[in-house]
Design a protein around this motif. Structure first.
Motif, PDB file in Angstrom:
ATOM      1  N   PRO A  27       0.830  -1.207   0.000  1.00  0.00           N
ATOM      2  CA  PRO A  27       0.000   0.000   0.000  1.00  0.00           C
ATOM      3  C   PRO A  27       0.865   1.257   0.000  1.00  0.00           C
ATOM      4  CG  PRO A  27       0.085  -0.908   2.210  1.00  0.00           C
ATOM      5  CD  PRO A  27       0.882  -1.840   1.341  1.00  0.00           C
ATOM      6  N   GLU A  28       1.090   1.820  -1.161  1.00  0.00           N
ATOM      7  CA  GLU A  28       2.009   2.959  -1.267  1.00  0.00           C
ATOM      8  C   GLU A  28       1.537   4.183  -0.499  1.00  0.00           C
ATOM      9  OE1 GLU A  28       4.501   3.790  -4.578  1.00  0.00           O
ATOM     10  OE2 GLU A  28       3.474   2.311  -5.807  1.00  0.00           O
ATOM     11  N   GLN A  29       0.244   4.246  -0.163  1.00  0.00           N
ATOM     12  CA  GLN A  29      -0.247   5.372   0.608  1.00  0.00           C
ATOM     13  C   GLN A  29       0.182   5.281   2.073  1.00  0.00           C
ATOM     14  OE1 GLN A  29      -2.009   2.958  -0.714  1.00  0.00           O
ATOM     15  NE2 GLN A  29      -3.576   2.173   0.700  1.00  0.00           N
ATOM     16  N   GLN A  30       0.692   4.121   2.487  1.00  0.00           N
ATOM     17  CA  GLN A  30       1.123   3.911   3.857  1.00  0.00           C
ATOM     18  C   GLN A  30       2.604   4.274   3.969  1.00  0.00           C
ATOM     19  OE1 GLN A  30       2.749   2.439   6.292  1.00  0.00           O
ATOM     20  NE2 GLN A  30       1.302   1.872   7.869  1.00  0.00           N
ATOM     21  N   ASN A  67       0.763  -0.908  -6.437  1.00  0.00           N
ATOM     22  CA  ASN A  67       0.047  -0.505  -5.232  1.00  0.00           C
ATOM     23  C   ASN A  67      -1.174  -1.401  -5.058  1.00  0.00           C
ATOM     24  OD1 ASN A  67      -1.270   0.739  -3.131  1.00  0.00           O
ATOM     25  ND2 ASN A  67      -1.416   2.746  -4.097  1.00  0.00           N
ATOM     26  N   ASP A  68      -1.099  -2.313  -4.074  1.00  0.00           N
ATOM     27  CA  ASP A  68      -2.244  -3.207  -3.842  1.00  0.00           C
ATOM     28  C   ASP A  68      -3.206  -2.655  -2.798  1.00  0.00           C
ATOM     29  OD1 ASP A  68      -1.093  -3.650  -1.368  1.00  0.00           O
ATOM     30  OD2 ASP A  68      -0.532  -5.720  -1.746  1.00  0.00           O
ATOM     31  N   SER A  69      -2.922  -1.429  -2.306  1.00  0.00           N
ATOM     32  CA  SER A  69      -3.781  -0.725  -1.337  1.00  0.00           C
ATOM     33  C   SER A  69      -3.972  -1.497  -0.040  1.00  0.00           C
ATOM     34  CB  SER A  69      -5.154  -0.410  -1.955  1.00  0.00           C
ATOM     35  OG  SER A  69      -5.013   0.409  -3.089  1.00  0.00           O
ATOM     36  N   ASN A  71      -5.116  -4.388   0.225  1.00  0.00           N
ATOM     37  CA  ASN A  71      -6.400  -5.070   0.073  1.00  0.00           C
ATOM     38  C   ASN A  71      -6.181  -6.503  -0.421  1.00  0.00           C
ATOM     39  OD1 ASN A  71      -8.940  -6.005  -0.782  1.00  0.00           O
ATOM     40  ND2 ASN A  71      -9.616  -3.950  -1.351  1.00  0.00           N
TER      41      ASN A  71
END
Length: 366
Positions: A27-30, A67-69, A71
């Protein structure tokens, strides 16, 4: 040996380089997941600076990221995309759920999957010969935690709270078993959602001073929020955390965690990791950010894949997996080798405690 002649450093520009793709998923947002990705990037950059040839072909390593978020439903698509992109190995995913979800895809294609932040025993119990765990098993870590608690003065009473993830339930079950081995029943156990900030069920369990230690198995954000909620409720229970609940500036300070908070983390302390000073200097110079825990594991995983290519004389995924099983590698975090199931051999763990707003080493295991 014939391989020695086949593998050599090559002067830049002598021949056109052949691209070799190493995959990463998470998760690249992390922020922490991004930091793990940067550990991969650094290892790739350094390998390209050194230069490497296999069977007369000069190699140029490339990163392919997805990016698998975080999930589990997206993770198989991410895995297929990395396989379609010709990744010879994948570092990731991030959570236990996403790592397991991607594992079947990699098993079907033989692409090695190296997990650097998924310590669940379920991962290596799948029976796949191309899955490798770069940190120790969480059940082993919990056994050491129970030993540490049993040796504390006064026979501490332990309650457990955990989120609804695979990892959370695995840790809670392990804590229960280990405390029973030491002759102590849990003072309480409660499950909460992995996405909630409502800790009323936890506070209710602790009402009346039923526990001396609360072991919480959850993500960083939840652990920090719970720590603050416990202090706001004036509860004197000591918070104990699993290895994924560190704060972002772990090596510099304790962030929002209160005095006396305990953390059972994977790896030896950075002061005992042989290559950490050099790695930290290179990482900070490249990314202008502090090193977070487990980033060195991602760096080591990538370096080990590249070394497996060198030793095996091949970029074929099946050969890389076979070489990873057979080899021993001296990384930043120490000596790395795997058993037949892909578990890390001789893993280390460290118990930390917040003292004067910094994480101080209590002891290392074994």
């Amino acid at each position: 040996m014939a391989l020695a002649g086949a593998l050599s450093l090559l002067l830049p520009g002598a021949v056109a380089a052949e691209d070799v793709v190493i995959g990463w998923a998470g998760p690249e947002q992390q922020p922490h997941a991004r930091a793990l990705k940067q550990g991969v990037e650094l290892a790739i950059a350094e390998a390209n600076e050194r230069g490497l040839t296999v069977q007369g072909r000069r190699l140029s390593f490339k990163l392919l990221a997805y990016n698998d978020s975080g999930n589990p439903n997206v993770a198989p698509f991410a895995a297929r995309s990395l396989v379609a992109g010709k990744a010879v190995a994948v570092i990731g995913h991030y959570t236990t759920e996403t790592t397991i979800a991607g594992a079947q895809v990699y098993a079907e294609t033989g692409v090695p999957e190296l997990a650097v932040f998924a310590p669940s025993p379920r991962l290596t119990q799948l029976g796949y010969k191309n899955v490798f765990q770069l940190i120790g098993n969480i059940v082993d870590a919990t056994a050491y935690m129970a030993t540490a608690v049993a040796q504390m003065d006064g026979g501490k009473r332990v309650a457990v709270a955990y989120n609804g993830s695979i990892m959370g339930a695995t840790v809670a079950d392990a804590v229960d078993r280990e405390m029973q081995k030491h002759g102590t029943a849990l003072a309480g156990r409660v499950s909460i959602s992995a996405r909630t900030s409502d800790f009323n069920a936890v506070l209710k369990m602790l009402d009346g001073g039923k526990a001396d230690i609360l072991y919480f198995a959850g993500i960083q954000e939840q652990a920090l929020a719970l720590s603050q909620r416990l202090r706001g409720a004036n509860l004197t229970v000591q918070l104990m955390l699993s290895g994924g609940a560190f704060n972002p500036h772990f090596y510099a300070n304790a962030g929002g965690y209160g005095e006396g908070t305990l953390l059972m983390a994977h790896n030896r302390p950075e002061s005992q990791q042989p290559g950490f000073p050099r790695f930290e200097k290179a990482y900070v110079a490249r990314f202008h950010a502090p090193v977070m825990p487990y980033v060195a594991n991602a760096y080591d995983a990538t370096g080990m894949v590249i070394e497996a290519i060198r030793r095996g004389g091949s970029v074929e995924p099946a050969t890389i997996s076979a070489t990873l099983h057979a080899m021993s590698y001296d990384g930043v975090t120490g000596r790395i080798a795997f058993d037949a199931d892909g578990r890390l051999e001789n893993p280390s763990y460290t118990l930390y405690e917040v003292s004067q707003k910094k994480w101080k080493v209590v002891r290392s295991f074994p």
